[in-house]
Design an enzyme around this catalytic site. Sequence first.
Site, PDB file in Angstrom:
ATOM      1  N   GLY A  48       0.769  -1.248   0.000  1.00 47.64           N
ATOM      2  CA  GLY A  48       0.000   0.000   0.000  1.00 47.64           C
ATOM      3  C   GLY A  48       0.794   1.288   0.000  1.00 47.64           C
ATOM      4  N   ASP A 103       0.443   3.402   4.381  1.00 48.73           N
ATOM      5  CA  ASP A 103      -0.568   4.086   3.592  1.00 48.73           C
ATOM      6  C   ASP A 103      -1.718   4.553   4.469  1.00 48.73           C
ATOM      7  OD1 ASP A 103      -1.217   1.432   4.098  1.00 48.73           O
ATOM      8  OD2 ASP A 103      -2.080   1.035   2.135  1.00 48.73           O
ATOM      9  N   ASP A 106      -5.895   1.976  10.344  1.00 52.92           N
ATOM     10  CA  ASP A 106      -7.324   1.790  10.589  1.00 52.92           C
ATOM     11  C   ASP A 106      -7.484   1.438  12.075  1.00 52.92           C
ATOM     12  OD1 ASP A 106      -9.946   0.884  10.566  1.00 52.92           O
ATOM     13  OD2 ASP A 106      -9.797  -0.128   8.652  1.00 52.92           O
ATOM     14  N   LYS A 134      -7.841   6.650  10.088  1.00 50.05           N
ATOM     15  CA  LYS A 134      -9.279   6.654  10.379  1.00 50.05           C
ATOM     16  C   LYS A 134      -9.414   6.765  11.896  1.00 50.05           C
ATOM     17  CE  LYS A 134     -10.656   3.747   6.444  1.00 50.05           C
ATOM     18  NZ  LYS A 134     -11.123   2.419   6.033  1.00 50.05           N
ATOM     19  N   PHE A 155     -14.525   3.034   3.174  1.00 53.71           N
ATOM     20  CA  PHE A 155     -13.510   2.318   2.406  1.00 53.71           C
ATOM     21  C   PHE A 155     -12.996   3.189   1.271  1.00 53.71           C
ATOM     22  CE2 PHE A 155     -11.638  -0.895  -0.307  1.00 53.71           C
ATOM     23  CZ  PHE A 155     -10.936  -1.622   0.633  1.00 53.71           C
ATOM     24  N   ASP A 162      -5.912  -0.474  -2.187  1.00 49.95           N
ATOM     25  CA  ASP A 162      -6.615  -1.367  -3.109  1.00 49.95           C
ATOM     26  C   ASP A 162      -7.956  -1.860  -2.599  1.00 49.95           C
ATOM     27  OD1 ASP A 162      -5.305  -3.073  -1.079  1.00 49.95           O
ATOM     28  OD2 ASP A 162      -6.151  -4.696  -2.272  1.00 49.95           O
ATOM     29  N   ARG A 168      -4.975   0.396  -6.988  1.00 52.11           N
ATOM     30  CA  ARG A 168      -3.785   1.019  -6.387  1.00 52.11           C
ATOM     31  C   ARG A 168      -3.153   2.079  -7.281  1.00 52.11           C
ATOM     32  NH1 ARG A 168      -2.209  -2.245  -2.008  1.00 52.11           N
ATOM     33  NH2 ARG A 168      -2.512  -4.476  -2.277  1.00 52.11           N
TER      34      ARG A 168
HETATM   35  P1  IMP Z   1      -5.242  -1.869  10.585  1.00 50.13           P
HETATM   36  O1  IMP Z   1      -4.358  -3.005  11.021  1.00 50.13           O
HETATM   37  O2  IMP Z   1      -6.675  -2.092  10.991  1.00 50.13           O
HETATM   38  O3  IMP Z   1      -4.744  -0.530  11.047  1.00 50.13           O
HETATM   39  O4  IMP Z   1      -5.313  -1.930   9.028  1.00 50.13           O
HETATM   40  C1  IMP Z   1      -4.405  -1.352   8.210  1.00 50.13           C
HETATM   41  C2  IMP Z   1      -4.412  -1.994   6.849  1.00 50.13           C
HETATM   42  O5  IMP Z   1      -5.727  -2.291   6.386  1.00 50.13           O
HETATM   43  C3  IMP Z   1      -3.824  -1.049   5.833  1.00 50.13           C
HETATM   44  O6  IMP Z   1      -2.444  -1.218   5.731  1.00 50.13           O
HETATM   45  C4  IMP Z   1      -4.582  -1.387   4.570  1.00 50.13           C
HETATM   46  O7  IMP Z   1      -3.911  -2.421   3.889  1.00 50.13           O
HETATM   47  C5  IMP Z   1      -5.903  -1.902   5.046  1.00 50.13           C
HETATM   48  N1  IMP Z   1      -6.971  -0.871   4.954  1.00 50.13           N
HETATM   49  C6  IMP Z   1      -7.590  -0.249   5.980  1.00 50.13           C
HETATM   50  N2  IMP Z   1      -8.530   0.594   5.550  1.00 50.13           N
HETATM   51  C7  IMP Z   1      -8.505   0.534   4.196  1.00 50.13           C
HETATM   52  C8  IMP Z   1      -9.248   1.218   3.153  1.00 50.13           C
HETATM   53  O8  IMP Z   1     -10.135   2.039   3.387  1.00 50.13           O
HETATM   54  N3  IMP Z   1      -8.921   0.879   1.883  1.00 50.13           N
HETATM   55  C9  IMP Z   1      -7.951  -0.037   1.566  1.00 50.13           C
HETATM   56  N4  IMP Z   1      -7.233  -0.674   2.505  1.00 50.13           N
HETATM   57  C10 IMP Z   1      -7.510  -0.402   3.810  1.00 50.13           C
HETATM   58 MG    MG Z   2      -1.377  -1.721   3.807  1.00 49.20          MG
END
Ligand code: IMP
Ligand code: MG
Length: 181
Positions: A48, A103, A106, A134, A155, A162, A168
Site C-alpha cells: 500500500g 498508507d 485503521d 481513520k 472504504f 486497493d 492502487r
Molecule cells: P489496521 O491493522 O486495521 O490498522 O489496518 C491497516 C491496513 O488495512 C492497511 O495497511 C490497509 O492495507 C488496510 N486498509 C484499511 N482501511 C482501508 C481502506 O479504506 N482501503 C484499503 N485498505 C484499507
Molecule cells: Mg497496507
Amino acid sequence: MNSVTVLDKTFHLLISEQEIKGRIKELAVQLKNDLINEDVIFIAILNGSFMFASDLLKEFDLPAQITFVKLASYQGSSSSGTVKRLIGINENIENKTVVILEDIVDTGLTLELIKKQLTGYEPKTIKFATLLLKPDCYKGKENIDYIGFNISNEFIIGYGLDYDGYGRNYPNIYINKVIKK
Ligand code: IMP
Ligand code: MG
C-alpha cells in the site's frame, strides 16, 4: 476523474493528487526538522505505501536509508490461526531512527505488530508516518507521529490503496460511501 469503478463498486473522488502532494511536502518539512541529526532508515510497508513512500522521500533531501518490507501471513501451528510476520528486513537497524511508512492506519493492529517485531532489532527509536488515519477506528496505544489526512470510517482506494488488489494505480484517492470495512 470524479469517479471510478473498480470491480463491482463505484468510488468518488475524496482527495486529489494535488492535495496529496501538497500535504506530503508539509510532512517532509516536518520530518526534516525532526530528523536532521539522526541516522535515519525509512521502512515502507508494501504494497500500500509504495506511492506515498516515493513522493515523500523525493521531498526528504537529507541522507537516509530506505527499505521496503512486507507483512506475510502464515498459518500458525497452534490454534492462534493466521499470524503476520515482517519479511524483507536485511538492513541493520540497530541504534537507528526508524520511520515506518504506512498508507493507512485503521484499527492500528498492523502498526502494533510491526512495532513489536522491529523492537527485537533494537533500533534507537521507532516513529510512524501514515498518509491516512481513520481516527474513529483507531484503537491503538502507539503515538502516530506524522499523519497526512484524517478520514472518516469509509472504504477508500487509489494512491496505493486497493480493493481486492485493484485500484492502487490511481493518482487520486477515492471513497466508497456504501461499504463499511
Ligand atoms: P489496521 O491493522 O486495521 O490498522 O489496518 C491497516 C491496513 O488495512 C492497511 O495497511 C490497509 O492495507 C488496510 N486498509 C484499511 N482501511 C482501508 C481502506 O479504506 N482501503 C484499503 N485498505 C484499507
Ligand atoms: Mg497496507
